[in-house]
Design a protein around this motif. Structure first.
Motif, PDB file in Angstrom:
ATOM      1  N   ARG A   1      29.550  50.113  54.798  1.00 17.86           N
ATOM      2  CA  ARG A   1      30.265  51.245  55.374  1.00 17.86           C
ATOM      3  C   ARG A   1      31.546  51.503  54.600  1.00 17.86           C
ATOM      4  NH1 ARG A   1      32.069  53.763  60.714  1.00 17.86           N
ATOM      5  NH2 ARG A   1      34.220  53.084  60.571  1.00 17.86           N
ATOM      6  N   ASN A   2      31.626  51.130  53.388  1.00 20.59           N
ATOM      7  CA  ASN A   2      32.823  51.400  52.583  1.00 20.59           C
ATOM      8  C   ASN A   2      33.119  52.893  52.641  1.00 20.59           C
ATOM      9  OD1 ASN A   2      34.782  51.722  50.654  1.00 20.59           O
ATOM     10  ND2 ASN A   2      33.750  50.494  49.094  1.00 20.59           N
ATOM     11  N   ILE A   3      34.152  53.286  53.384  1.00 19.78           N
ATOM     12  CA  ILE A   3      34.352  54.727  53.603  1.00 19.78           C
ATOM     13  C   ILE A   3      34.950  55.411  52.383  1.00 19.78           C
ATOM     14  CG2 ILE A   3      34.417  54.560  56.112  1.00 19.78           C
ATOM     15  CD1 ILE A   3      37.367  54.768  56.102  1.00 19.78           C
TER      16      ILE A   3
ATOM     17  N   SER B   1      30.981  45.846  61.539  1.00 23.22           N
ATOM     18  CA  SER B   1      30.649  46.661  60.379  1.00 23.22           C
ATOM     19  C   SER B   1      30.876  45.840  59.128  1.00 23.22           C
ATOM     20  CB  SER B   1      31.461  47.949  60.348  1.00 23.22           C
ATOM     21  OG  SER B   1      32.829  47.657  60.271  1.00 23.22           O
ATOM     22  N   LEU B   2      30.117  46.201  58.113  1.00 24.97           N
ATOM     23  CA  LEU B   2      30.147  45.473  56.864  1.00 24.97           C
ATOM     24  C   LEU B   2      30.446  46.464  55.760  1.00 24.97           C
ATOM     25  CD1 LEU B   2      27.524  43.008  55.621  1.00 24.97           C
ATOM     26  CD2 LEU B   2      27.725  45.122  54.388  1.00 24.97           C
ATOM     27  N   SER B   3      31.288  46.093  54.820  1.00 29.13           N
ATOM     28  CA  SER B   3      31.518  46.982  53.696  1.00 29.13           C
ATOM     29  C   SER B   3      31.558  46.161  52.425  1.00 29.13           C
ATOM     30  CB  SER B   3      32.808  47.774  53.884  1.00 29.13           C
ATOM     31  OG  SER B   3      33.888  46.894  54.014  1.00 29.13           O
TER      32      SER B   3
ATOM     33  N   ARG C   1      28.543  57.243  58.318  1.00 26.13           N
ATOM     34  CA  ARG C   1      29.537  56.196  58.608  1.00 26.13           C
ATOM     35  C   ARG C   1      29.264  55.586  59.978  1.00 26.13           C
ATOM     36  NH1 ARG C   1      35.202  59.213  56.888  1.00 26.13           N
ATOM     37  NH2 ARG C   1      35.059  58.815  54.665  1.00 26.13           N
TER      38      ARG C   1
ATOM     39  N   LYS D   1      28.100  51.577  61.807  1.00 27.56           N
ATOM     40  CA  LYS D   1      28.963  50.812  62.707  1.00 27.56           C
ATOM     41  C   LYS D   1      28.061  50.338  63.836  1.00 27.56           C
ATOM     42  CE  LYS D   1      32.790  51.929  65.740  1.00 27.56           C
ATOM     43  NZ  LYS D   1      34.004  52.722  65.861  1.00 27.56           N
TER      44      LYS D   1
END
Lengths: 246, 630
Positions: free
Chosen positions: B407-409, B381-383, B418, B422
């Motif tokens: 995917r910065n939560i 995953s990348l954020s 989200r 992933k």
């Protein structure tokens, strides 16, 4: 991008469920952890799993903070008691499930004891954060950038299902209750604060690096495996630069 | 230091101007109470059963609606009904003006009390501030109000009563104070004959004021904080039947400095009952709380209590903190300097070999890397951190090619979006990576200083064969930068990004290493990496003048974290090259600069020889030869 979401396979559904629990837990955890570091340093040790050494010699927790290792949460807490004001601000947060069967099924009290159930209470997960940290004093102190990674493992005492509990939902609304404990941690400052730099400027990446010839072609990896490997890594051992310098 | 917190409600600015006797002063306790209006047997609010109140002190007839509104508003706040939720019914049932400057209000008898409380409030009229005086049955007269001049003599007796009460209080305090032990014994107050003589324990309304009044007398008797600190070290409050702090809270206001406190044989059932003293007694060293219900009703109460008082050494006679722990509180605090040290625990070179292959291959042929190291359960995953505040001079290159995958939560709030960001398994990871712009990471051979890397053992990573609950793996964190060929939105340029990437590696796959989890965080390029050594500002030198060191590969790898002040101790005799060597040896061996210098001198400034010398002699070196951290 289609508006309709594709049907999920049963495996994906489970994976989604675990992911959403991990994300909710990560958010709750990270807020509590940095707030505690700011306002109640005496409470930091309680975020960690107790120190244990496995038969194969692997010790947990494994804590690295700014290049130093700490034996357990209390050791880090002790260190932090001597640190000036810190205010951590999270800018980027991500979480990922690691091992869905970290705990044996029997360890969840009141659970089904079925090997493939209660995974959202048995899993370990990873949290990665990047953000800024204000040091020394509010508003005025240096503001550095940091990155931190955690692995959290379930704390069975806080994840038990009470008898007759129908909803298996794990509540995080009431704040972090240490449902998971830190097993691994790595904190790194990633950028100097502006006011710590003076007129220091980062050199352009395209600029040819002097000293290339000295270390050229030599593998420079693993420079921290022992004190003197690093000498070699820098090309300073043997016929390298060391003698030239002397 | 006494903070004005407490159970007393402080009035607004208006009230404070007119009523000087609210703060635990004894006047309140003994002031003659006006007889409470008796409630009619049947409270049908016909006009006959209403009480008339006379309001004087105003001048302008046209302001009467404002005045009634003003009185209504302030009385309503003080009505007993205001404590319950919901709006209060109109209190002023009727009003009329009689003659010049007399306003008659008609209210229910049970509503007289709130009007009594606002007697003397100041109304802001067009003609300046006007003090409104209320009179009538059940209204307590205010001191100094012209209409109540008849009550003045009672005020005089009040103050003599106050005086004698104060004398009694001082006697009580004197008798209960032990000079030698600096102990104020306030145990078993209710059975004290002298205290009973004050009459304050006769009624619950005044008994609650006894303790605050006692503290107020004490406050007046011992003027300065320093004197109080010197005179009273210990307070006993045992055997007082206390179930909470309502009565005795003021101890923390008047005597916040005490070192010993005895709360034994009371009725505290949990720590919540003591909660108002949390973080109050900052110097408390010993607390006794035996023989209270909380000992059985709240397991773990000790732990909570210990955290409330930072200097607590003893709890019920048991040591809970060492002197060393408490000494730490008084030690000057330090700000951690970014370390150049990197922890690399990788005895089998697994992570090393993986990374040496990973980044060049990720730049040249991503599909192949996925095939080599990722399997059906691997995740990526990348954020994107679009708002990096730390550091400086960040480039503002848009993140458009990354945002759809980010995917910065903190920004993506729902579980489905989200989850869709992933990427699980070879194919999905390949697809995700295909969407990312081409990259070039710095070479490990020549640009090592652009990276900071750590490798730690990670217990219990999943076993792909399912045979074990978990296997030992590695957690590898890599911080660095890369160049990107940006083509989004018609651009065609080379831009730079910073990244923080966390890999979890486990055994498995054809290469023996598989990526269990790969989490990539991206930040804007800029600033100076914290692992780059800049001369660190020491406390004595001007922090805005750090001197940068040369930025060649060799130097950046070789220079240690040492404060500028310590370097100056050596630079009087050593050449710059020698200084570098001393710093280098000090960093790698953890020896002090002096010992590093000694070591190098013995080795004729040859690093190889110095290394051999150190390895041979490290066991026999004294502890002072090494830099002790923390």
């Amino acid at each position: 991008m289609t508006m309709e979401e594709p049907e999920l396979t049963p495996e994906e559904r489970l994976s989604l469920k675990l992911d959403s629990v991990a994300c909710a837990a990560a958010e709750s955890f990270i807020d509590a952890y940095y707030e505690t570091l700011k306002t109640n340093r005496n409470g930091i040790g309680a975020f960690y799993c107790p120190r244990a050494v496995a038969p194969d010699g692997v010790a947990t927790p494994s804590i690295v903070w700014n290049g130093e290792t700490y034996e357990d949460g209390d050791a880090l807490q002790h260190f932090f008691q001597g640190v000036t004001y810190t205010h951590f601000q999270i800018e980027d947060l991500d979480a990922n499930t690691l091992n869905p069967t970290f705990l044996p099924a029997n360890d969840i009290q009141g659970g089904s004891c079925n090997a493939s159930n209660d995974l959202e209470r048995r899993m370990s997960f990873i949290v990665v954060v990047t953000g800024s940290v204000r040091l020394e004093e509010q508003l005025k102190g240096p503001l550095r950038e940091f990155a931190e990674s955690f692995v959290l493992v379930p704390n069975p005492a806080k994840l038990a299902l009470s008898p007759g509990q129908t909803s298996k939902h794990i509540p995080f609304e009431g704040g972090w209750d240490k449902q998971w404990l830190i097993q691994t941690q790595n904190f790194t400052f990633t950028e100097w604060a502006q006011d710590e730099l003076g007129d220091f400027v980062r050199d352009a990446p395209t600029q040819p690096v002097s000293g290339k010839a000295g270390g050229g072609g030599k593998p420079v990896f693993g420079r921290n495996r022992g004190p003197f490997n690093a000498f070699a890594a820098a090309g300073l051992l043997g016929k390298g630069k060391g003698k030239a310098l002397a | 230091m006494a903070t004005p917190t407490g159970p007393r409600r402080t009035g607004g600015a208006i009230r404070r101007r007119n009523r000087m006797d609210r703060d635990g002063d004894l006047v309140m306790g003994v002031a003659p109470k006006a007889p409470r209006p008796t409630r009619p047997a049947l409270s049908t609010p016909n006009s006959a059963s209403l009480t008339e109140l006379k309001v004087t002190g105003w001048t302008d007839k046209s302001e009467v609606p404002n005045i009634t509104h003003f009185l209504e508003k302030h009385a309503a706040k003080r009505s007993i009904h205001a404590r319950r939720s919901g709006p209060v019914a109109q209190l002023i049932k009727k009003h009329r003006i009689e003659g010049d400057g007399l306003l008659i209000l008609r209210v229910k008898p049970e509503d007289v009390v709130p009007f009594s409380k606002i007697n003397g409030f100041t109304f802001t009229s067009k003609h300046g501030n006007q003090k409104l005086t209320i009179a009538g049955p059940g209204i307590r007269p205010r001191e100094g109000s012209p209409t109540n001049s008849a009550s003045k003599p009672t005020t005089a007796t009040e103050s003599s009563e106050t005086l004698s009460l104060k004398q009694q209080f001082l006697q009580i305090l004197g008798r209960r104070y032990n000079v030698a032990e600096k102990l104020l014994d306030l145990s078993t107050l209710a059975t004290d004959e002298d205290i009973q003589k004050t009459g304050m324990f006769d009624k619950s309304s005044t008994s609650s004021k006894f303790f605050p009044a006692l503290m107020a007398v004490l406050d007046k008797e011992i003027k300065t904080e320093a004197e109080k600190r010197e005179a009273i070290h210990s307070v006993k409050l045992n055997d007082n039947n206390l179930s909470d702090l309502a009565l005795v809270f003021d101890l923390a206001v008047t005597l916040p400095h005490i070192k010993n406190l005895d709360l034994s044989s009371n009725k505290f059932t949990n720590t919540k009952a003591l909660g108002r003293w949390k973080n109050k007694f900052r110097n408390l060293e010993h607390i006794v709380i035996t023989n209270n219900p909380l000992e059985v009703s709240q397991p773990g109460w000790e732990q909570e209590l210990i955290t409330w008082f930072p200097r607590l050494r003893q709890l019920n006679g048991q040591q809970v903190r060492t002197d060393a722990e408490i000494a730490l509180l008084d030690k000057p605090k330090h700000t951690p300097v970014p370390s150049q040290k990197q922890v690399w625990f990788d005895p089998d070179k697994i992570a090393e070999n993986f990374l040496l292959d990973f980044f060049p291959s990720y730049d040249s042929s991503r599909d192949a890397v996925v095939q080599r190291y990722y399997d059906s359960t691997s995740t990526f995953s990348l954020s994107v951190n679009t708002a990096a505040h730390g550091g400086s001079n960040h480039e503002k290159t848009p993140w458009d090619s990354y945002i759809p995958l980010s995917r910065n939560i903190r920004r993506i709030n729902n579980s489905r979006p989200r989850f869709s960001r992933k990427h699980i398994g070879v194919e999905r990871i390949q697809r995700a990576w295909a969407q990312l712009p081409p990259t070039r990471h710095p070479s490990f051979q020549t640009d090592m200083q652009k990276y900071s890397m750590n490798c730690q053992t990670q217990a219990s990573v999943p076993d792909p064969t399912g045979q074990h609950p978990g296997l030992n793996g590695l957690i590898v964190t890599v911080h660095g930068e890369y160049e990107e060929h940006r083509t989004a939105k018609g651009a065609n340029e080379i831009v730079r990004r910073c990244f923080d990437r966390t890999f979890i590696l486990g055994p498995g796959g054809a290469t023996g290493v598989r990526v269990v989890s790969d989490m990539l965080c991206l930040r804007a390029y800029g600033g100076v990496p914290a692992w780059t050594r800049i001369a660190t500002p020491s406390t004595t030198t001007n922090k805005h003048q750090p001197v940068p060191v040369a930025t060649t590969t060799t130097n950046q790898l070789g220079v240690a974290t040492t404060t500028t002040t310590t370097t100056t101790t050596t630079d009087t005799v050593l050449t710059p090259e020698q200084q570098q060597l001393v710093l280098y040896v000090s960093k790698e061996t953890n020896m002090t600069l002096d010992y590093s210098k000694l070591c190098l001198e013995s080795a004729n400034w040859d690093l190889q020889q110095a290394a051999e010398l150190f390895t041979a002699q490290r066991g026999s070196l004294p502890a002072e030869a090494f830099i002790t951290t923390i």
